[in-house]
Design a protein around this motif. Structure first.
Motif, PDB file in Angstrom:
ATOM      1  N   GLU A 174     -51.789 -14.255  22.454  1.00 22.60           N
ATOM      2  CA  GLU A 174     -52.513 -15.235  21.632  1.00 22.60           C
ATOM      3  C   GLU A 174     -52.975 -14.660  20.298  1.00 22.60           C
ATOM      4  N   ARG A 175     -53.511 -13.450  20.313  1.00 20.12           N
ATOM      5  CA  ARG A 175     -54.120 -12.877  19.100  1.00 20.12           C
ATOM      6  C   ARG A 175     -53.130 -12.205  18.163  1.00 20.12           C
ATOM      7  N   PHE A 176     -52.118 -11.551  18.719  1.00 20.26           N
ATOM      8  CA  PHE A 176     -51.263 -10.705  17.889  1.00 20.26           C
ATOM      9  C   PHE A 176     -49.808 -11.158  17.788  1.00 20.26           C
ATOM     10  N   ILE A 177     -49.279 -11.764  18.826  1.00 25.70           N
ATOM     11  CA  ILE A 177     -47.860 -12.135  18.808  1.00 25.70           C
ATOM     12  C   ILE A 177     -47.639 -13.546  18.263  1.00 25.70           C
ATOM     13  N   LEU A 178     -48.288 -14.536  18.845  1.00 28.17           N
ATOM     14  CA  LEU A 178     -48.058 -15.911  18.411  1.00 28.17           C
ATOM     15  C   LEU A 178     -48.360 -16.153  16.930  1.00 28.17           C
ATOM     16  N   PRO A 179     -49.420 -15.573  16.373  1.00 31.19           N
ATOM     17  CA  PRO A 179     -49.642 -15.803  14.933  1.00 31.19           C
ATOM     18  C   PRO A 179     -48.509 -15.279  14.053  1.00 31.19           C
ATOM     19  N   ARG A 180     -47.727 -14.353  14.565  1.00 28.99           N
ATOM     20  CA  ARG A 180     -46.610 -13.766  13.787  1.00 28.99           C
ATOM     21  C   ARG A 180     -45.266 -14.431  14.125  1.00 28.99           C
ATOM     22  N   ALA A 181     -45.242 -15.236  15.152  1.00 25.75           N
ATOM     23  CA  ALA A 181     -43.984 -15.863  15.596  1.00 25.75           C
ATOM     24  C   ALA A 181     -43.408 -16.727  14.472  1.00 25.75           C
ATOM     25  N   GLY A 182     -42.150 -16.532  14.244  1.00 29.68           N
ATOM     26  CA  GLY A 182     -41.469 -17.312  13.224  1.00 29.68           C
ATOM     27  C   GLY A 182     -41.531 -16.711  11.839  1.00 29.68           C
ATOM     28  N   ARG A 183     -42.455 -15.797  11.601  1.00 22.00           N
ATOM     29  CA  ARG A 183     -42.520 -15.139  10.298  1.00 22.00           C
ATOM     30  C   ARG A 183     -41.457 -14.059  10.209  1.00 22.00           C
ATOM     31  N   ARG A 184     -40.862 -13.936   9.085  1.00 25.47           N
ATOM     32  CA  ARG A 184     -39.861 -12.888   8.855  1.00 25.47           C
ATOM     33  C   ARG A 184     -40.403 -11.950   7.813  1.00 25.47           C
ATOM     34  N   GLU A 185     -40.903 -10.798   8.242  1.00 24.07           N
ATOM     35  CA  GLU A 185     -41.481  -9.845   7.303  1.00 24.07           C
ATOM     36  C   GLU A 185     -40.528  -8.717   7.025  1.00 24.07           C
ATOM     37  N   ALA A 200     -32.813  -5.307  22.476  1.00 22.90           N
ATOM     38  CA  ALA A 200     -32.695  -5.872  21.134  1.00 22.90           C
ATOM     39  C   ALA A 200     -31.234  -6.128  20.781  1.00 22.90           C
ATOM     40  N   LYS A 201     -30.385  -5.181  21.098  1.00 22.57           N
ATOM     41  CA  LYS A 201     -28.953  -5.338  20.801  1.00 22.57           C
ATOM     42  C   LYS A 201     -28.351  -6.476  21.618  1.00 22.57           C
ATOM     43  N   PHE A 202     -28.671  -6.535  22.899  1.00 23.86           N
ATOM     44  CA  PHE A 202     -28.157  -7.589  23.772  1.00 23.86           C
ATOM     45  C   PHE A 202     -28.563  -8.974  23.282  1.00 23.86           C
ATOM     46  N   LEU A 203     -29.820  -9.100  22.844  1.00 23.68           N
ATOM     47  CA  LEU A 203     -30.341 -10.388  22.378  1.00 23.68           C
ATOM     48  C   LEU A 203     -30.094 -10.623  20.889  1.00 23.68           C
ATOM     49  N   ASN A 204     -29.492  -9.616  20.235  1.00 24.79           N
ATOM     50  CA  ASN A 204     -29.223  -9.691  18.797  1.00 24.79           C
ATOM     51  C   ASN A 204     -30.515  -9.947  18.009  1.00 24.79           C
ATOM     52  N   ILE A 205     -31.533  -9.161  18.329  1.00 29.92           N
ATOM     53  CA  ILE A 205     -32.840  -9.261  17.682  1.00 29.92           C
ATOM     54  C   ILE A 205     -33.129  -7.932  16.996  1.00 29.92           C
ATOM     55  N   PRO A 206     -33.506  -7.961  15.728  1.00 35.21           N
ATOM     56  CA  PRO A 206     -33.859  -6.704  15.051  1.00 35.21           C
ATOM     57  C   PRO A 206     -35.059  -6.046  15.737  1.00 35.21           C
ATOM     58  N   MET A 207     -35.076  -4.739  15.761  1.00 39.44           N
ATOM     59  CA  MET A 207     -36.181  -4.003  16.387  1.00 39.44           C
ATOM     60  C   MET A 207     -37.532  -4.390  15.779  1.00 39.44           C
ATOM     61  N   GLU A 208     -37.546  -4.735  14.507  1.00 36.04           N
ATOM     62  CA  GLU A 208     -38.793  -5.102  13.828  1.00 36.04           C
ATOM     63  C   GLU A 208     -39.405  -6.377  14.404  1.00 36.04           C
ATOM     64  N   TRP A 209     -38.604  -7.163  15.111  1.00 34.18           N
ATOM     65  CA  TRP A 209     -39.090  -8.411  15.687  1.00 34.18           C
ATOM     66  C   TRP A 209     -39.559  -8.245  17.135  1.00 34.18           C
ATOM     67  N   ILE A 210     -39.431  -7.049  17.670  1.00 29.99           N
ATOM     68  CA  ILE A 210     -39.809  -6.782  19.054  1.00 29.99           C
ATOM     69  C   ILE A 210     -41.277  -6.376  19.131  1.00 29.99           C
ATOM     70  N   ALA A 211     -42.011  -6.997  20.055  1.00 33.56           N
ATOM     71  CA  ALA A 211     -43.399  -6.622  20.336  1.00 33.56           C
ATOM     72  C   ALA A 211     -43.435  -5.885  21.668  1.00 33.56           C
ATOM     73  N   THR A 212     -44.210  -4.817  21.724  1.00 36.49           N
ATOM     74  CA  THR A 212     -44.359  -4.058  22.964  1.00 36.49           C
ATOM     75  C   THR A 212     -45.834  -3.968  23.329  1.00 36.49           C
TER      76      THR A 212
END
Length: 77
Positions: free
Chosen positions: A66-77, A6-18
């Motif tokens: 398809e079910r859980f990640i893509l529908p949330r892509a681009g949303r900033r919650e 997350a730090k390397f890609l400068n992405i907040p942890m909240e935006w990471i899917a595991t």
């Protein structure tokens, strides 16, 4: 490891899917913004995730995307 990525890609942890299926994946689940257990994971691992997808034999990774990640892509919650 997930924090470094997350730090390397400068992405907040909240935006990471595991996605995982083993007990050692639970720590990763707790740190990410979206956690998905594979259908073949134990019930204990499944309970630790926000969502459960199908097993790896049933294209669980693709179904999770398809079910859980893509529908949330681009949303900033």
């Amino acid at each position: 490891m997930i924090e470094r990525l997350a730090k390397f890609l400068n992405i907040p942890m909240e935006w990471i899917a595991t996605i995982g299926d083993q007990a050692n994946d639970v720590l990763m689940f707790k740190r990410s913004g979206l956690s998905i257990a594979m259908g073949n994971a134990s019930e204990e691992v499944q309970r630790q995730a926000m969502f459960v997808t199908t097993s790896y034999e049933e294209e669980g990774f693709a179904n999770a995307v398809e079910r859980f990640i893509l529908p949330r892509a681009g949303r900033r919650e």
